[in-house]
Design a protein around this motif. Structure first.
Motif, short mmCIF file in Angstrom:
data_model
loop_
_atom_site.label_atom_id
_atom_site.label_comp_id
_atom_site.label_asym_id
_atom_site.label_seq_id
_atom_site.Cartn_x
_atom_site.Cartn_y
_atom_site.Cartn_z
N LEU A 16 66.06 27.80 42.03
CA LEU A 16 66.04 28.56 40.78
C LEU A 16 67.45 28.86 40.29
CD1 LEU A 16 64.58 30.13 38.56
CD2 LEU A 16 64.55 32.10 40.10
N GLU A 17 68.33 29.25 41.21
CA GLU A 17 69.72 29.57 40.83
C GLU A 17 70.41 28.34 40.24
OE1 GLU A 17 72.59 32.74 40.72
OE2 GLU A 17 70.45 32.71 41.10
N LEU A 20 69.01 27.69 36.75
CA LEU A 20 69.53 28.65 35.79
C LEU A 20 70.96 28.33 35.40
CD1 LEU A 20 68.02 31.92 37.28
CD2 LEU A 20 67.40 30.86 35.08
N ASP A 21 71.75 27.88 36.36
CA ASP A 21 73.13 27.49 36.07
C ASP A 21 73.14 26.31 35.10
OD1 ASP A 21 76.01 27.78 36.54
OD2 ASP A 21 75.83 25.80 37.47
N ALA A 23 70.80 25.55 33.07
CA ALA A 23 70.24 26.02 31.80
C ALA A 23 71.28 26.77 30.96
CB ALA A 23 69.04 26.92 32.06
N CYS A 24 72.35 27.22 31.59
CA CYS A 24 73.46 27.86 30.85
C CYS A 24 74.50 26.84 30.41
CB CYS A 24 74.13 28.92 31.73
SG CYS A 24 73.14 30.39 31.99
N ASN A 77 69.21 33.37 30.54
CA ASN A 77 69.29 32.72 31.85
C ASN A 77 70.14 33.49 32.85
OD1 ASN A 77 67.65 30.26 31.58
ND2 ASN A 77 69.04 29.84 29.91
N THR A 78 71.23 34.09 32.39
CA THR A 78 72.09 34.81 33.33
C THR A 78 71.42 36.07 33.85
OG1 THR A 78 73.24 35.91 31.50
CG2 THR A 78 74.28 33.93 32.44
N LEU A 80 68.57 36.37 34.92
CA LEU A 80 67.71 36.02 36.05
C LEU A 80 68.49 35.56 37.28
CD1 LEU A 80 65.00 34.06 34.03
CD2 LEU A 80 64.85 36.41 34.89
N MET A 81 69.80 35.39 37.13
CA MET A 81 70.61 34.87 38.24
C MET A 81 70.81 35.92 39.33
SD MET A 81 73.62 32.70 36.41
CE MET A 81 73.34 31.00 35.97
#
Length: 115
Positions: A16-17, A20-21, A23-24, A77-78, A80-81
């Motif tokens: 997931l991390e 998310l990265d 996705a940014c 997105n951030t 949720l990190m």
């Protein structure tokens, strides 16, 4: 993804991390490109043909809107990190781009609309 065991939970969190990265990354690239577009629009509004300056104003507004929209994607997105330091760094980059280029886009619009 399964999450019954601690190993599975850790694997899921890592995946997931990483997602998310990634996705940014794209919105930040879009923001950078929009900043370049705003800078070019500002230059054209200053030096370009009077007949096409409204195009520079439109370009600045479109780039501003796209930059702001991409900035929202970064924030979503951030949030949720798990790595808050990395999230803060990504958000800081997005905020820096917004702080630099949104006012520049507004100036281009004002300059063109007041002619």
């Amino acid at each position: 993804m399964p999450k019954e065991t601690p190993e599975q939970q850790a694997h899921k969190a890592a995946v997931l991390e990483k997602a998310l990265d990634r996705a940014c990354a794209v919105p930040l690239e879009v923001m950078t490109a929009c900043g370049e577009g705003i800078a070019l629009a500002a230059e054209y509004a200053e030096k370009g043909s009077v007949l096409a300056r409204s195009d520079a104003g439109c370009a600045a507004l479109f780039c501003k809107a796209a930059m702001q929209a991409a900035g929202l994607n970064v924030k979503v997105n951030t949030r949720l990190m798990a790595d808050k330091a990395h999230a803060d760094a990504l958000e800081a980059r997005a905020e820096q781009l917004l702080a630099e280029f949104v006012p520049q886009a507004d100036r281009v619009y004002q300059t063109v609309s007041n002619e």
